[in-house]
Design an enzyme around this catalytic site. Structure first.
Site, PDB file in Angstrom:
ATOM      1  N   GLY A   1      -0.897   1.155 -14.655  1.00  0.00           N
ATOM      2  CA  GLY A   1       0.270   0.564 -15.305  1.00  0.00           C
ATOM      3  C   GLY A   1       0.202   0.767 -16.814  1.00  0.00           C
ATOM      4  O   GLY A   1      -0.764   1.321 -17.337  1.00  0.00           O
TER       5      GLY A   1
ATOM      6  N   GLY B   1       2.453  -2.639 -13.565  1.00  0.00           N
ATOM      7  CA  GLY B   1       2.605  -1.488 -12.676  1.00  0.00           C
ATOM      8  C   GLY B   1       4.037  -1.378 -12.166  1.00  0.00           C
ATOM      9  O   GLY B   1       4.935  -2.084 -12.642  1.00  0.00           O
TER      10      GLY B   1
ATOM     11  N   ASN C   1      -5.057  -4.317 -16.289  1.00  0.00           N
ATOM     12  CA  ASN C   1      -6.056  -3.554 -17.054  1.00  0.00           C
ATOM     13  C   ASN C   1      -5.533  -2.162 -17.434  1.00  0.00           C
ATOM     14  O   ASN C   1      -6.277  -1.345 -17.961  1.00  0.00           O
ATOM     15  CB  ASN C   1      -7.377  -3.425 -16.277  1.00  0.00           C
ATOM     16  CG  ASN C   1      -7.250  -2.538 -15.057  1.00  0.00           C
ATOM     17  OD1 ASN C   1      -6.147  -2.150 -14.675  1.00  0.00           O
ATOM     18  ND2 ASN C   1      -8.371  -2.215 -14.437  1.00  0.00           N
TER      19      ASN C   1
ATOM     20  N   TYR D   1      -9.279   2.062  -0.155  1.00  0.00           N
ATOM     21  CA  TYR D   1      -8.024   1.300  -0.254  1.00  0.00           C
ATOM     22  C   TYR D   1      -7.786   0.498   1.025  1.00  0.00           C
ATOM     23  O   TYR D   1      -7.603  -0.716   0.987  1.00  0.00           O
ATOM     24  CB  TYR D   1      -6.885   2.285  -0.497  1.00  0.00           C
ATOM     25  CG  TYR D   1      -5.529   1.663  -0.720  1.00  0.00           C
ATOM     26  CD1 TYR D   1      -5.206   1.070  -1.950  1.00  0.00           C
ATOM     27  CD2 TYR D   1      -4.558   1.677   0.278  1.00  0.00           C
ATOM     28  CE1 TYR D   1      -3.945   0.520  -2.166  1.00  0.00           C
ATOM     29  CE2 TYR D   1      -3.299   1.130   0.073  1.00  0.00           C
ATOM     30  CZ  TYR D   1      -2.993   0.547  -1.157  1.00  0.00           C
ATOM     31  OH  TYR D   1      -1.750  -0.001  -1.366  1.00  0.00           O
TER      32      TYR D   1
ATOM     33  N   LYS E   1     -13.612  -2.593  -5.405  1.00  0.00           N
ATOM     34  CA  LYS E   1     -13.920  -3.789  -6.212  1.00  0.00           C
ATOM     35  C   LYS E   1     -12.641  -4.549  -6.563  1.00  0.00           C
ATOM     36  O   LYS E   1     -12.611  -5.768  -6.537  1.00  0.00           O
ATOM     37  CB  LYS E   1     -14.615  -3.381  -7.517  1.00  0.00           C
ATOM     38  CG  LYS E   1     -16.092  -3.113  -7.386  1.00  0.00           C
ATOM     39  CD  LYS E   1     -16.638  -2.920  -8.805  1.00  0.00           C
ATOM     40  CE  LYS E   1     -18.070  -2.474  -8.799  1.00  0.00           C
ATOM     41  NZ  LYS E   1     -18.507  -2.036 -10.131  1.00  0.00           N
TER      42      LYS E   1
END
Ligand code: NAD
Ligand code: UDP
Length: 317
Positions: free
Chosen positions: A42, A16, A38, A149, A95
């Site tokens: 990014g 990222g 993942n 968030y 998560k």
């Protein structure tokens, strides 16, 4: 300042914006770097310049699942940071923060690694204390569109401190304030990249609300230096520690500075203010100054010049 010897360092979210800068910095400092990502926000392209370095490894993995590897240090940065991206799949965002923290803390416990958490100024929510100091508990809506968030990151902090208290795990928690610089996605959705891309294309600048809300923008090199220093600090230093640039500016003023810096003909287009958009944000960085002997070196004008130059190049490709 004690520098840590050559070690195997895991950077989650390493492909990222901040993660890719951190990987580059750690390789420069002589470490072996395992970048785990993942590719949600990014991309491989962000770190493709590192592929020829034998000390760099890239692994596609989602940190909401356990990871069994051997490392000495962990920087846990994996999590979308732009409101547009973290609100796209809010369940996955929570998560990533919560399961991701549990997995990285579990890994740290198993291998005896020191673990750093990229926390955030969003811990403070829409703050009533200004500037924000680490002992302020914040004012966060637990059920709004930003909650996945904000509350995810708050829960991650709780987990970090419980692992520290209960299991004596060496932890480092940085509360990162708005950071910008080369390497942001043109479609990242955050204010600096949005304004720069719009200004360079002479498109209207999308100003949310009346633009009187404030933020304090830190240039990426300063941020990375602060994070590395925090990771290198004595075991007794756990944070949470604000890392950011206290030069506060309204979003409307930022638009004017970006237009000027890009030599743009863009007009301003007012859009509705997103729900729960914090009204003001400015870090008190006295703890980082005292403990890490750190403070930001790059002014907004200089940082924007470098960032604009980088985006100009991207858009001309
Ligand atoms: P970014 O979106 O550019 O990078 C996040 C990276 O994490 C991406 O590469 C993404 O693909 C990866 N990722 C997301 N979910 C993942 C998962 N489940 N498993 C593995 N990888 C995953 O954001 P950024 O600006 O580089 O932010 C990095 C970290 O710093 C984030 O944790 C963010 O919350 C924190 N932070 C950033 C800022 C800022 O202004 N840039 C401010 C406060 C906090
Ligand atoms: N903002 C804006 N125009 C944009 C993007 C963002 O006016 O195109 C505003 C947004 O409403 C907020 C500030 O800029 O007040 C910073 O937004 P960003 O998404 O960068 O980060 P935040 O600090 O809100 O997480």
């Amino acid at each position: 300042m004690r520098r840590f010897p050559r070690e195997r360092v895991l950077v989650t979210g390493g492909a990222g914006f901040l993660g890719s800068h951190l990987c580059r910095r750690l390789l420069r400092d002589g470490h072996d770097v395992l970048c785990v990502d993942n590719f949600y926000t990014g991309s491989r392209d962000n770190v493709s310049d590192l592929f020829d370095d034998k000390r760099f490894e890239l692994m596609r993995h989602d940190i909401t699942f356990p990871l069994y590897i051997e490392v000495d240090r962990i920087f846990n940065l994996a999590c979308p940071a732009s409101p547009v991206h973290y609100q796209y799949d809010p369940v996955q965002t929570t998560k990533t923060s919560v399961h991701g923290a549990i997995n990285m803390l579990g890994l740290a416990k198993r291998v005896g690694a020191r673990v750093f958490q990229a926390s955030t100024s969003e811990i403070y929510g829409d703050p009533q204390v200004h500037p924000q100091k680490e002992d302020y508990w914040g004012r966060v809506n637990p059920i709004g569109p930003r909650s996945c968030y904000d509350e995810g990151k708050r829960c991650a902090e709780t987990l970090f401190f419980d692992y520290h208290r209960q299991l004596s795990l060496p932890i480092k928690v940085a509360r990162i304030f708005n950071t910008y610089g080369p390497g942001m996605r043109p479609d990242d959705g955050r204010v600096v990249s949005n304004f720069i891309v719009q200004a360079l294309l002479d498109k209207p600048i999308t100003l949310y609300g009346d633009g009187s809300q404030t933020r304090s923008f830190c240039y990426v090199d300063d941020l990375i230096e602060g994070c590395v220093r925090l990771m290198d600090s004595d075991d007794a230093v756990t944070g949470p520690m604000n890392i950011g640039n206290p030069a506060e500016i309204s979003v409307k003023e930022l638009a004017a500075v970006v237009i000027e810096c890009c030599g743009s003909k863009s007009s301003i287009e007012f859009r509705p203010l997103p729900q729960d958009d914090p009204f003001q944000r400015c870090p008190d960085i006295s703890l980082a100054q005292k403990t890490l002997d750190w403070s930001p070196q790059v002014s907004l004008e200089r940082g924007l010049e470098r960032t604009v130059a980088w985006f100009r190049e991207q858009l001309s490709d």
